[in-house]
Design an enzyme around this catalytic site. Structure first.
Site, PDB file in Angstrom:
ATOM      1  N   ARG A  64      63.820  26.527  47.009  1.00  0.00           N
ATOM      2  CA  ARG A  64      63.956  27.482  45.905  1.00  0.00           C
ATOM      3  C   ARG A  64      63.624  26.815  44.575  1.00  0.00           C
ATOM      4  NH1 ARG A  64      68.342  28.400  42.973  1.00  0.00           N
ATOM      5  NH2 ARG A  64      69.755  27.619  44.580  1.00  0.00           N
ATOM      6  N   TYR A  91      50.521  48.376  33.664  1.00  0.00           N
ATOM      7  CA  TYR A  91      50.736  48.716  35.071  1.00  0.00           C
ATOM      8  C   TYR A  91      52.017  49.539  35.195  1.00  0.00           C
ATOM      9  CZ  TYR A  91      52.352  47.772  39.867  1.00  0.00           C
ATOM     10  OH  TYR A  91      52.844  47.885  41.139  1.00  0.00           O
ATOM     11  N   ASP A 135      48.989  39.803  30.129  1.00  0.00           N
ATOM     12  CA  ASP A 135      48.789  39.953  31.570  1.00  0.00           C
ATOM     13  C   ASP A 135      47.279  39.953  31.804  1.00  0.00           C
ATOM     14  OD1 ASP A 135      48.404  40.871  34.175  1.00  0.00           O
ATOM     15  OD2 ASP A 135      50.191  42.127  34.132  1.00  0.00           O
ATOM     16  N   LYS A 187      46.301  39.722  43.595  1.00  0.00           N
ATOM     17  CA  LYS A 187      45.067  40.471  43.393  1.00  0.00           C
ATOM     18  C   LYS A 187      43.823  39.572  43.496  1.00  0.00           C
ATOM     19  CE  LYS A 187      47.716  44.053  42.613  1.00  0.00           C
ATOM     20  NZ  LYS A 187      49.054  43.485  42.423  1.00  0.00           N
TER      21      LYS A 187
END
Length: 397
Positions: free
Chosen positions: A55, A112, A184, A209
């Site tokens: 983690r 988005y 972004d 993406k």
């Protein structure tokens, strides 16, 4: 020799080899062993490099983060970016790591869909304040800044309306106000535009993406141009549990090896598709920054220097039934809420990414019921254009 079961269960060292693998191994171990407590202290305090608990970091995350750092021009003294479990996890890491209750955010009004929901709903519950502004109008963004504003968040090219932000004007407004500018860069990618070279303080990506490019790994990335901010981003990602999967990082590393080739091929095809759509009966509007009829074409030319990307949006002349006929007819092109895949995909924002917005709100930013977003892949351009042309014709039947 007596068989010692403990020696089998506790053996974890890799076999010795003078040669090294060409492809990165997948490091699935959740924990890493140290020699003693002093060595563990040295790792946590930065005197030695190493891993402790996945983690908090693992080799595959380090490898892909370093590759994105290089693409985005992150300097070594900044400390490096953080890879997260998704693009939205990257956005959340930024907000939770750098802001606090009562801080004000100015966000682009064409983000988005999930980013918009975060800005207009979830952040308000947590005590943040948010105003939305048109990113194509730097004066509107500047007017939304308050004394308590800490951050501006915009997309270089908006999803899915492909509007091009006035990045020069927004960067100037952020600098004058002494606030952070976060960009972004998922749609544009560092192949199309580099935010850090143009005034951004923070860069965000959905690695799911274009950078990964095969619809088989879900990851995000966030980096700042400041070592202390990057440490805060890392701490937030670790504390909130936004850890990426080693396997997804490994897949993304494989995908990024062909990123520039895929991007260039898809971009060239997107330009051809946009022009072809412009001449099809049944298509009443085409959005592609490289076309002269795009509302931000001149800005796109100045900002993107001819790198107009692989995304094309268009509006069919009709409502849901016309959309459904088109999607059913385009049976060889997946209808899926994603983008950046090696193959072309179709999206209908009104029923997917922006379904949470009221119809009036969608219409205000140009998303009608007939609105279709195309993420162009690397197929044969003539075949792709032919399939879409046939589907548009079928939608009018």
């Amino acid at each position: 020799m007596k068989n010692d079961h403990r020696s089998v269960t506790r053996r974890s060292s890799a076999p010795v080899s003078v040669s090294r693998p060409v492809s990165s191994p997948i490091h699935t171990s959740v924990v890493y062993r140290s020699t003693d407590a002093d060595e563990l202290d040295s790792q946590y305090e930065g005197r030695l490099k190493g891993y402790t608990y996945s983690r908090e970091g693992h080799p595959n995350a380090t490898i892909i983060a370093e590759k994105i750092d290089w693409l985005e021009g992150v300097k070594p003294e900044w400390g490096g970016g953080v890879v997260t479990g998704s693009g939205m996890a990257a956005v959340s890491t930024m907000l939770l790591g750098l802001l606090e209750k009562g801080d004000h955010i100015v966000a682009g009004d064409q983000l988005y869909g999930r980013s918009l929901r975060l800005m207009t709903d979830d952040l308000l519950r947590l005590g943040f304040e948010v105003d939305l502004a048109d990113p194509t109008d730097a004066a509107a963004v500047k007017a939304a800044i308050r004394p308590e504003t800490k951050l501006i968040l915009v997309e270089t090219v908006s999803n899915p309306t492909l509007r091009v932000a006035d990045m020069a004007g927004i960067a100037a407004a952020a600098k004058a106000a002494g606030i952070l500018l976060a960009v972004d860069n998922t749609f544009t990618t560092p192949r199309g535009w580099k935010p850090f070279e143009n005034g951004a303080d923070i860069v965000i990506h959905s690695l799911t993406k274009l950078l990964s490019g095969h619809s088989d790994s879900m990851l995000g990335y966030v980096a700042a141009r400041d070592a202390a901010m990057n440490k805060a981003l890392y701490d937030a990602a670790v504390t909130w549990g936004f850890t990426p999967s080693p396997f997804d990082c490994w897949l993304a590393e494989r995908g990024i090896a062909t990123f520039e080739l895929r991007y260039d091929r898809a971009e060239a095809t997107a330009a051809r598709l946009a022009d072809a759509l412009g001449g099809m009966k049944g298509v009443k509007r085409v959005l592609y920054p490289g076309r002269a009829d795009h509302p931000d074409h001149n800005r796109a030319g100045d900002l993107l220097k001819g790198r107009f990307g692989n995304m094309v949006s268009f509006t069919l002349d009709g409502g849901r039934e016309v959309v459904n006929r088109f999607l059913r007819a385009a049976e060889h092109i997946p209808f899926a809420p994603t983008l950046g895949d090696v193959g072309t995909t179709l999206s209908h924002p009104a029923s997917s990414s922006h379904r949470a917005l009221a119809a009036e709100r969608r219409a205000a930013i140009g998303i009608e019921e007939g609105f279709i977003r195309v993420s162009v892949g690397i197929e044969d351009p003539d075949q792709l254009i032919g399939e879409i042309e046939a589907a548009v014709a079928a939608s009018r039947a």
